[in-house]
Design a protein around this motif. Structure first.
Motif, short mmCIF file in Angstrom:
data_model
loop_
_atom_site.label_atom_id
_atom_site.label_comp_id
_atom_site.label_asym_id
_atom_site.label_seq_id
_atom_site.Cartn_x
_atom_site.Cartn_y
_atom_site.Cartn_z
N GLY A 11 0.80 -1.23 0.00
CA GLY A 11 0.00 0.00 0.00
C GLY A 11 0.82 1.26 0.00
O GLY A 11 0.27 2.36 0.15
N ARG A 36 -3.07 -1.39 3.95
CA ARG A 36 -3.48 -0.07 3.47
C ARG A 36 -3.48 0.91 4.65
O ARG A 36 -3.77 0.52 5.79
CB ARG A 36 -4.89 -0.10 2.86
CG ARG A 36 -5.04 -1.00 1.65
CD ARG A 36 -4.38 -0.44 0.42
NE ARG A 36 -4.60 -1.30 -0.74
CZ ARG A 36 -3.81 -2.29 -1.11
NH1 ARG A 36 -2.72 -2.57 -0.38
NH2 ARG A 36 -4.08 -3.02 -2.18
N MET A 92 -10.21 5.70 6.91
CA MET A 92 -9.75 4.32 6.79
C MET A 92 -10.70 3.50 5.91
O MET A 92 -10.25 2.71 5.07
CB MET A 92 -9.63 3.68 8.18
CG MET A 92 -8.55 4.29 9.05
SD MET A 92 -8.61 3.77 10.78
CE MET A 92 -8.18 2.02 10.62
N GLY A 132 -9.60 1.70 2.51
CA GLY A 132 -9.60 0.25 2.64
C GLY A 132 -10.83 -0.42 2.09
O GLY A 132 -11.15 -1.54 2.49
N LEU A 180 -10.31 -3.97 0.91
CA LEU A 180 -10.06 -4.90 2.02
C LEU A 180 -11.35 -5.22 2.76
O LEU A 180 -11.62 -6.37 3.12
CB LEU A 180 -9.05 -4.31 2.99
CG LEU A 180 -7.55 -4.44 2.65
CD1 LEU A 180 -7.21 -3.75 1.34
CD2 LEU A 180 -6.69 -3.88 3.78
N LEU A 226 -9.64 -8.76 9.00
CA LEU A 226 -9.14 -7.40 8.78
C LEU A 226 -8.56 -6.93 10.10
O LEU A 226 -9.28 -6.71 11.07
CB LEU A 226 -10.26 -6.47 8.32
CG LEU A 226 -9.84 -5.02 8.01
CD1 LEU A 226 -8.80 -4.98 6.90
CD2 LEU A 226 -11.05 -4.17 7.63
N ASP A 257 -5.64 -9.19 6.23
CA ASP A 257 -5.32 -7.89 5.64
C ASP A 257 -5.15 -6.90 6.78
O ASP A 257 -5.73 -7.07 7.86
CB ASP A 257 -6.43 -7.41 4.70
CG ASP A 257 -6.52 -8.24 3.42
OD1 ASP A 257 -5.46 -8.54 2.84
OD2 ASP A 257 -7.65 -8.58 3.01
N LEU A 305 -5.26 -2.82 8.01
CA LEU A 305 -5.74 -1.46 7.75
C LEU A 305 -5.37 -0.57 8.92
O LEU A 305 -5.74 -0.86 10.07
CB LEU A 305 -7.26 -1.46 7.54
CG LEU A 305 -7.92 -0.11 7.23
CD1 LEU A 305 -7.36 0.51 5.96
CD2 LEU A 305 -9.44 -0.28 7.12
#
Length: 278
Positions: free
Chosen positions: A78, A105, A137, A141, A144, A230, A258, A260
């Motif tokens: 990212g 991200r 965010m 994201g 995601l 996440l 993932d 974030l």
């Protein structure tokens, strides 16, 4: 307590937020009550706390100091590129040291007003900033969030949680859930090792500091088993914390992870003493 409390049986389902007919968001109550609150508690800039027209916005002086992270960026890390490098082109960081997570991200660069907001949330009890930080965010994201099954915040050790009284990552994660409708699992992972503060540590020291710091308790594995998680944190610095947390989640049965965060220290900007980094 977040990070070391007895886990719930199932993740918490947060309702999906949406604007009302008047265009305002839940929590911004119309009528006399809202007008009274504005008089008693006038909205202030999320950065410098100057008075502004509505909650959650930046003043004209602070807005130019916020660097939003935009495409083109590395599809894994990212980190932004100066120009489009072609589909699937990876950053040097992603190639040299592939992370255990799938994608990361961040909404903004950790500099200027973004740094003030993070420190306000984390050290000055400015939990009112979390919903507004989460909006940025959610924006960055979106891909995601579309693939995620459950949201897990990076936990605090129970002793640090007791002193701070809240977990800034959990506040951001809760707000992300309220905006997206994803399940919130604040107890899916524990911080079992009381680590030193990462500020002041070099890269290698950070990695060693958080090694084996996280664990998914057996009774919480049902919350993440076979699911795409996440993982939420406030700042991505060197990635040591989210890497260690990702490994714990995958060991606990997560299918993929993932990451974030609200802010990111961009490659080349890192220094051990974050208070003087930017």
């Amino acid at each position: 307590m977040v990070g070391d409390e007895k886990p719930t049986t199932w993740p918490i389902r947060c309702p999906r937020s949406s604007p009302t007919r008047s265009g305002s968001w839940p929590g911004r109550q119309p009528g006399r009550l809202w007008a009274g609150r504005r008089i008693l508690f006038p909205p202030v800039c999320a950065g410098c706390r100057r008075q502004v027209s509505q909650p959650g916005v930046l003043c004209g002086a602070c807005w130019p100091k916020l660097r939003l992270l935009e495409r083109p960026w590395c599809p894994v890390m990212g980190t932004p590129f100066t120009h489009h490098m072609g589909d699937g082109f990876l950053s040097a960081e992603a190639i040299a040291d592939p992370p255990p997570f799938e994608r990361a991200r961040a909404a903004v660069a950790y500099s200027g007003v973004a740094r003030q907001m993070v420190q306000g949330l984390k050290y000055q009890d400015r939990t009112d900033l979390a919903p507004w930080m989460a909006r940025w965010m959610v924006r960055v994201g979106a891909d995601l969030i579309a693939d995620a099954d459950v949201v897990v915040p990076v936990p605090l050790h129970w002793r640090r949680f007791f002193r701070r009284r809240f977990n800034q990552s959990a506040e951001l994660a809760r707000a992300v859930c309220e905006l997206s409708g994803l399940s919130f699992a604040p107890s899916a992972m524990r911080r079992v090792k009381l680590t030193r503060q990462q500020v002041g540590l070099e890269r290698q020291e950070r990695e060693e500091n958080v090694r084996a710091a996280f664990r998914v308790p057996a009774e919480a594995e049902i919350e993440i088993a076979g699911r795409r998680v996440l993982l939420i944190d406030d700042v991505y610095t060197t990635g040591a914390t989210v890497r260690a947390a990702t490994k714990a989640l995958k060991k606990g049965g997560a299918a993929a992870v993932d990451v974030l965060t609200f802010a990111r220290v961009l490659p080349g900007d890192f220094r051990a003493d974050e208070s003087t980094t930017i």
